[in-house]
Design an enzyme around this catalytic site. Sequence first.
Site, PDB file in Angstrom:
ATOM      1  N   SER A 147       0.849  -1.197   0.000  1.00  0.00           N
ATOM      2  CA  SER A 147       0.000   0.000   0.000  1.00  0.00           C
ATOM      3  C   SER A 147       0.882   1.244   0.000  1.00  0.00           C
ATOM      4  O   SER A 147       0.490   2.290  -0.529  1.00  0.00           O
ATOM      5  CB  SER A 147      -0.918   0.002   1.216  1.00  0.00           C
ATOM      6  OG  SER A 147      -0.190   0.145   2.420  1.00  0.00           O
ATOM      7  N   SER A 148       2.091   1.124   0.574  1.00  0.00           N
ATOM      8  CA  SER A 148       2.974   2.306   0.644  1.00  0.00           C
ATOM      9  C   SER A 148       3.420   2.716  -0.758  1.00  0.00           C
ATOM     10  O   SER A 148       3.355   3.894  -1.113  1.00  0.00           O
ATOM     11  CB  SER A 148       4.166   2.049   1.564  1.00  0.00           C
ATOM     12  OG  SER A 148       4.926   0.943   1.122  1.00  0.00           O
ATOM     13  N   ASP A 208       8.600  -2.803  -5.430  1.00  0.00           N
ATOM     14  CA  ASP A 208       7.229  -2.357  -5.196  1.00  0.00           C
ATOM     15  C   ASP A 208       6.850  -1.203  -6.116  1.00  0.00           C
ATOM     16  O   ASP A 208       5.789  -1.208  -6.752  1.00  0.00           O
ATOM     17  CB  ASP A 208       7.054  -1.915  -3.729  1.00  0.00           C
ATOM     18  CG  ASP A 208       7.373  -3.027  -2.760  1.00  0.00           C
ATOM     19  OD1 ASP A 208       7.646  -4.156  -3.215  1.00  0.00           O
ATOM     20  OD2 ASP A 208       7.365  -2.765  -1.537  1.00  0.00           O
TER      21      ASP A 208
HETATM   22  P1  ADP Z   1       2.567  -2.236   2.987  1.00  0.00           P
HETATM   23  O1  ADP Z   1       3.278  -1.387   1.989  1.00  0.00           O
HETATM   24  O2  ADP Z   1       2.949  -3.659   2.926  1.00  0.00           O
HETATM   25  O3  ADP Z   1       1.085  -2.071   2.950  1.00  0.00           O
HETATM   26  P2  ADP Z   1       3.973  -0.524   4.777  1.00  0.00           P
HETATM   27  O4  ADP Z   1       4.203  -0.569   6.226  1.00  0.00           O
HETATM   28  O5  ADP Z   1       5.146  -0.463   3.868  1.00  0.00           O
HETATM   29  O6  ADP Z   1       3.047  -1.765   4.419  1.00  0.00           O
HETATM   30  O7  ADP Z   1       3.091   0.724   4.402  1.00  0.00           O
HETATM   31  C1  ADP Z   1       1.875   0.938   5.096  1.00  0.00           C
HETATM   32  C2  ADP Z   1       1.776   2.421   5.441  1.00  0.00           C
HETATM   33  O8  ADP Z   1       1.554   3.174   4.241  1.00  0.00           O
HETATM   34  C3  ADP Z   1       0.610   2.715   6.315  1.00  0.00           C
HETATM   35  O9  ADP Z   1       0.919   2.494   7.668  1.00  0.00           O
HETATM   36  C4  ADP Z   1       0.376   4.187   6.019  1.00  0.00           C
HETATM   37  O10 ADP Z   1       1.314   4.987   6.701  1.00  0.00           O
HETATM   38  C5  ADP Z   1       0.716   4.268   4.534  1.00  0.00           C
HETATM   39  N1  ADP Z   1      -0.501   4.124   3.708  1.00  0.00           N
HETATM   40  C6  ADP Z   1      -0.739   3.219   2.750  1.00  0.00           C
HETATM   41  N2  ADP Z   1      -1.957   3.391   2.188  1.00  0.00           N
HETATM   42  C7  ADP Z   1      -2.515   4.447   2.808  1.00  0.00           C
HETATM   43  C8  ADP Z   1      -3.766   5.127   2.710  1.00  0.00           C
HETATM   44  N3  ADP Z   1      -4.721   4.738   1.854  1.00  0.00           N
HETATM   45  N4  ADP Z   1      -3.972   6.170   3.526  1.00  0.00           N
HETATM   46  C9  ADP Z   1      -3.035   6.575   4.400  1.00  0.00           C
HETATM   47  N5  ADP Z   1      -1.862   5.971   4.554  1.00  0.00           N
HETATM   48  C10 ADP Z   1      -1.583   4.924   3.783  1.00  0.00           C
HETATM   49 MG    MG Z   2       5.367  -1.041   1.904  1.00  0.00          MG
END
Ligand code: ADP
Ligand code: MG
Length: 410
Positions: free
Chosen positions: A152-153, A197
């Site tokens: 998601s990041s 990613d």
């Molecule tokens: P992953 O990339 O595997 O999902 P990460 O820890 O690298 O996990 O990234 C997750 C972080 O990215 C969340 O904790 C948040 O800070 C940020 N993030 C991702 N998507 C969103 C969103 N839709 N809104 C706000 N923050 C987000």
């Molecule tokens: Mg990530």
Amino acid sequence: MNDQEAINAGDNPAIDKALSLENLASWTEEQFQQRFGQPPTWVAAAPGRVNLIGEHTDYNDGFVLPMAIDRYVVMAAAPSTESDSDRPVRVCSHGVDQTERLSPDIKDPAEVVPWARYVLGVMVGCHRRGMTYDPLDILVESTVPLGGGLSSSAALEVATATLLEAVTGKTMDSVEKALLCQKAEHEYAGMPCGIMDQFTSVMGLRDHLMLLDCRSRDVKLVRMDDADITVLIINTNVKHELTGGEYAERRSQCEAAAEKMGVASLRDATFDLLGETKEALEPVFQRRARHVIGEIERTTETVASIEAGDWARVGELMYASHDSLRDDYEVSCVELDLLVELAKKQGESGAVIGSRMTGGGFGGCTVSLVPSGDVESVARSIRAEYQRRTGIEPSIFTTRPAQGAHIVRG
Ligand code: ADP
Ligand code: MG
């Protein structure tokens, strides 16, 4: 149930449904209107990703084999209705229910809330490339689970970069764009991630896996459009990585192992070399190196097997990858191991081809290949058994290789 839960909720008990990209984009436009009182001018989308095989190889200059998934971060923007001279960008993430004010002039990421640092890092990078704009309001919606190992990041970073391309009318070369986003994650979120990613979110192509050479950055597209095979993603819904330092630790252990073996990176190491230099390596370094060397081989062999239509071999390689991540790289956890064990059991009757943990580890998701006709029953059975054994409800969904980042409107 809040709106984000409503997005993720499904009416099917075995497999979770999420909004299609089209519906997510419409939903984002509606939410933008509600939040900011005007329709958005620009809308951009960037997907999460799943890595089929090639785990913890990207920062070792190795190969990875990811694909974009049809779960997206969608961002909508319009010229701001109010302006704050110090911080001209207002960004609201509906999922975390927070609004933050940003400016490309902010020097210290600690001045903004953690999730907004990903957005800020990309804004700063774009600003340095001369991509400037008037005050903006931005809304973020997402169907990529946060922190689940589906990136998601990167989706948030790449969606930001794509949105700013729409706003400024200036486009970046896709490699430059992915690297800009990676830099944002390094420097603004403090996460020393590899390039997989962001490359996948930028360059993902429908019906294709991407064999990415993380050294040369060459991408080879590998067709995967067989309707009889479905990619099943199961989220353990646990995250054990408490300090967040495990990733950086693995990375530095790999660097140290490579140095002791006299190679630039573990990409250049072989099992023969590992055997010869064994005496100089502490057991933990030996294990880390063994994983990376084997995983790089498994990744290229997976591509050859897919191209030959040898799915049974692909399955074996996925299970071998999991074992290596569990025993040598030590980044699995009981929940991931349980999901793979349950999948393997289903595989005895041919209902699962292969399964492994995916992403950084310590929780997050498994990825499995399943004959399409068996998906429903496999998902139902694993869901019930995982829940019975752990007391945790997993999230389960299917995906096909999806399209990378693009401008939806504007
Ligand atoms: P992953 O990339 O595997 O999902 P990460 O820890 O690298 O996990 O990234 C997750 C972080 O990215 C969340 O904790 C948040 O800070 C940020 N993030 C991702 N998507 C969103 C969103 N839709 N809104 C706000 N923050 C987000
Ligand atoms: Mg990530």
